[in-house]
Structure formats: structure tokens, C-alpha cells
Design a protein around this motif. Sequence first.
Motif, PDB file in Angstrom:
ATOM      1  N   SER A 121      63.662  66.023  39.755  1.00 15.21           N
ATOM      2  CA  SER A 121      65.055  66.188  40.173  1.00 15.21           C
ATOM      3  C   SER A 121      65.206  66.924  41.508  1.00 15.21           C
ATOM      4  CB  SER A 121      65.879  66.888  39.098  1.00 15.21           C
ATOM      5  OG  SER A 121      65.379  68.186  38.872  1.00 15.21           O
ATOM      6  N   GLU A 122      64.350  67.900  41.784  1.00 15.20           N
ATOM      7  CA  GLU A 122      64.404  68.630  43.053  1.00 15.20           C
ATOM      8  C   GLU A 122      62.998  68.711  43.620  1.00 15.20           C
ATOM      9  OE1 GLU A 122      66.449  72.329  43.313  1.00 15.20           O
ATOM     10  OE2 GLU A 122      68.078  71.660  42.038  1.00 15.20           O
ATOM     11  N   TYR A 123      62.923  68.634  44.958  1.00 14.43           N
ATOM     12  CA  TYR A 123      61.600  68.660  45.577  1.00 14.43           C
ATOM     13  C   TYR A 123      61.712  69.212  46.990  1.00 14.43           C
ATOM     14  CZ  TYR A 123      56.907  67.026  46.788  1.00 14.43           C
ATOM     15  OH  TYR A 123      55.592  66.949  47.162  1.00 14.43           O
ATOM     16  N   THR A 124      60.782  70.078  47.344  1.00 14.91           N
ATOM     17  CA  THR A 124      60.643  70.561  48.712  1.00 14.91           C
ATOM     18  C   THR A 124      59.329  69.996  49.233  1.00 14.91           C
ATOM     19  OG1 THR A 124      61.876  72.599  48.276  1.00 14.91           O
ATOM     20  CG2 THR A 124      60.415  72.591  50.203  1.00 14.91           C
ATOM     21  N   ILE A 125      59.400  69.293  50.338  1.00 14.73           N
ATOM     22  CA  ILE A 125      58.204  68.693  50.924  1.00 14.73           C
ATOM     23  C   ILE A 125      57.227  69.818  51.310  1.00 14.73           C
ATOM     24  CG2 ILE A 125      57.330  67.255  52.810  1.00 14.73           C
ATOM     25  CD1 ILE A 125      59.149  65.691  50.951  1.00 14.73           C
ATOM     26  N   PRO A 126      55.958  69.702  50.947  1.00 10.19           N
ATOM     27  CA  PRO A 126      54.977  70.736  51.298  1.00 10.19           C
ATOM     28  C   PRO A 126      54.767  70.863  52.807  1.00 10.19           C
ATOM     29  CG  PRO A 126      54.134  69.294  49.567  1.00 10.19           C
ATOM     30  CD  PRO A 126      55.389  68.667  50.083  1.00 10.19           C
ATOM     31  N   LYS A 127      54.285  72.020  53.227  1.00 13.12           N
ATOM     32  CA  LYS A 127      54.107  72.329  54.652  1.00 13.12           C
ATOM     33  C   LYS A 127      53.042  71.479  55.333  1.00 13.12           C
ATOM     34  CE  LYS A 127      57.137  75.604  55.105  1.00 13.12           C
ATOM     35  NZ  LYS A 127      58.306  75.443  55.932  1.00 13.12           N
ATOM     36  N   ASN A 128      52.125  70.874  54.602  1.00  5.46           N
ATOM     37  CA  ASN A 128      51.085  70.055  55.221  1.00  5.46           C
ATOM     38  C   ASN A 128      51.536  68.614  55.506  1.00  5.46           C
ATOM     39  OD1 ASN A 128      50.939  70.004  52.241  1.00  5.46           O
ATOM     40  ND2 ASN A 128      49.388  68.446  52.575  1.00  5.46           N
ATOM     41  N   ILE A 129      52.700  68.231  55.022  1.00  4.06           N
ATOM     42  CA  ILE A 129      53.183  66.848  55.183  1.00  4.06           C
ATOM     43  C   ILE A 129      53.908  66.690  56.518  1.00  4.06           C
ATOM     44  CG2 ILE A 129      54.727  65.079  54.226  1.00  4.06           C
ATOM     45  CD1 ILE A 129      52.207  65.604  52.532  1.00  4.06           C
ATOM     46  N   THR A 130      53.538  65.651  57.267  1.00  3.05           N
ATOM     47  CA  THR A 130      54.198  65.363  58.542  1.00  3.05           C
ATOM     48  C   THR A 130      54.949  64.034  58.527  1.00  3.05           C
ATOM     49  OG1 THR A 130      52.213  64.303  59.436  1.00  3.05           O
ATOM     50  CG2 THR A 130      52.501  66.668  59.882  1.00  3.05           C
ATOM     51  N   ARG A 131      54.679  63.196  57.517  1.00  4.88           N
ATOM     52  CA  ARG A 131      55.303  61.872  57.479  1.00  4.88           C
ATOM     53  C   ARG A 131      55.596  61.467  56.045  1.00  4.88           C
ATOM     54  NH1 ARG A 131      52.337  56.593  57.909  1.00  4.88           N
ATOM     55  NH2 ARG A 131      50.554  58.002  57.883  1.00  4.88           N
ATOM     56  N   ILE A 132      56.763  60.838  55.859  1.00  5.72           N
ATOM     57  CA  ILE A 132      57.141  60.272  54.561  1.00  5.72           C
ATOM     58  C   ILE A 132      57.122  58.759  54.747  1.00  5.72           C
ATOM     59  CG2 ILE A 132      58.923  60.114  52.789  1.00  5.72           C
ATOM     60  CD1 ILE A 132      59.907  62.887  53.740  1.00  5.72           C
ATOM     61  N   CYS A 133      56.258  58.083  54.012  1.00  7.63           N
ATOM     62  CA  CYS A 133      56.034  56.649  54.205  1.00  7.63           C
ATOM     63  C   CYS A 133      57.087  55.771  53.522  1.00  7.63           C
ATOM     64  CB  CYS A 133      54.645  56.278  53.691  1.00  7.63           C
ATOM     65  SG  CYS A 133      53.332  57.013  54.657  1.00  7.63           S
ATOM     66  N   TYR A 134      56.998  54.495  53.836  1.00  5.34           N
ATOM     67  CA  TYR A 134      57.849  53.433  53.309  1.00  5.34           C
ATOM     68  C   TYR A 134      57.960  53.524  51.789  1.00  5.34           C
ATOM     69  CZ  TYR A 134      59.055  48.500  52.331  1.00  5.34           C
ATOM     70  OH  TYR A 134      59.629  47.346  51.880  1.00  5.34           O
ATOM     71  N   LYS A 135      59.190  53.588  51.295  1.00  9.24           N
ATOM     72  CA  LYS A 135      59.507  53.604  49.861  1.00  9.24           C
ATOM     73  C   LYS A 135      58.771  54.699  49.074  1.00  9.24           C
ATOM     74  CE  LYS A 135      61.259  48.962  49.335  1.00  9.24           C
ATOM     75  NZ  LYS A 135      61.403  47.834  48.428  1.00  9.24           N
ATOM     76  N   ALA A 136      58.509  55.822  49.708  1.00  5.30           N
ATOM     77  CA  ALA A 136      57.780  56.912  49.044  1.00  5.30           C
ATOM     78  C   ALA A 136      58.485  57.415  47.788  1.00  5.30           C
ATOM     79  CB  ALA A 136      57.557  58.062  50.014  1.00  5.30           C
ATOM     80  N   PHE A 137      59.815  57.458  47.807  1.00  2.00           N
ATOM     81  CA  PHE A 137      60.587  57.964  46.669  1.00  2.00           C
ATOM     82  C   PHE A 137      61.388  56.852  45.989  1.00  2.00           C
ATOM     83  CE2 PHE A 137      59.736  61.764  49.040  1.00  2.00           C
ATOM     84  CZ  PHE A 137      59.648  62.765  48.085  1.00  2.00           C
ATOM     85  N   TYR A 138      61.043  55.619  46.215  1.00  4.24           N
ATOM     86  CA  TYR A 138      61.798  54.472  45.714  1.00  4.24           C
ATOM     87  C   TYR A 138      62.177  54.617  44.235  1.00  4.24           C
ATOM     88  CZ  TYR A 138      62.981  49.711  44.377  1.00  4.24           C
ATOM     89  OH  TYR A 138      63.631  48.607  43.884  1.00  4.24           O
ATOM     90  N   ALA A 139      63.471  54.519  43.955  1.00  2.02           N
ATOM     91  CA  ALA A 139      64.011  54.519  42.590  1.00  2.02           C
ATOM     92  C   ALA A 139      63.602  55.734  41.756  1.00  2.02           C
ATOM     93  CB  ALA A 139      63.646  53.228  41.868  1.00  2.02           C
ATOM     94  N   SER A 140      63.301  56.842  42.416  1.00  2.36           N
ATOM     95  CA  SER A 140      62.986  58.059  41.658  1.00  2.36           C
ATOM     96  C   SER A 140      64.291  58.716  41.201  1.00  2.36           C
ATOM     97  CB  SER A 140      62.183  59.043  42.514  1.00  2.36           C
ATOM     98  OG  SER A 140      62.999  59.640  43.487  1.00  2.36           O
TER      99      SER A 140
END
Length: 95
Positions: free
Chosen positions: A17-36
Motif C-alpha cells: 500500500s505504501e512504498y518509498t523508493i530505496p536510495k540506490n534506485i535511479t530508474r523505475i522501468c516500464y510497468k514496474a508497478f503495473y496493477a499493484s
Amino acid sequence: KYTTFIPEGYFILCPISEYTIPKNITRICYKAFYASDIEKIVIPSNVFNINQYAFEGCDFLESIVFDEGVRYISDAVFYSSEELTTVVLPLPATP
């Protein structure tokens, strides 16, 4: 070694339900969270690229908070995320 991106389809149909992207992530790819089930997400300054349809079909996504740093947000990132009502963007730096 840590990965620097959230891969395609990584959170598909995930009941988070809630998420904070970690500090090591620089890119969120195609459909990474699709229908979550994501409702709120925080994207820190280390993320500089969000690819197409990253949050497509996130029916519960209401709020997204961006820290300063995102340089590229592709088209249709929030396609069919109809509950999205709050987008917080950083204030521009003052000289």
C-alpha cells in the motif's frame, strides 16, 4: 551489489500500500508497478528516470511525492491510475 533500477513488472499485482523508493534506485522501468495495490509512493532525489506505464492500472494510487532530482518522466506513466489526486513536486531552487 545493489541493483540501480526497479525492473519491468517487479511489483505487478503486489498487495503493497505504501512504498518509498530505496536510495540506490535511479530508474523505475516500464510497468514496474503495473496493477499493484500501491496507494502512496515517495520518489527520492536519486531517481532520475521513470519509464512509460510505470504505474499503469494502479487503481488505488492516490498520492505520489517527488523529491528534487527526477529529470525524465515518460508519457503515460500514470495511465489508468484514476484515483491519483495528489502529486507533490519539489519547489524550484532559488538563486
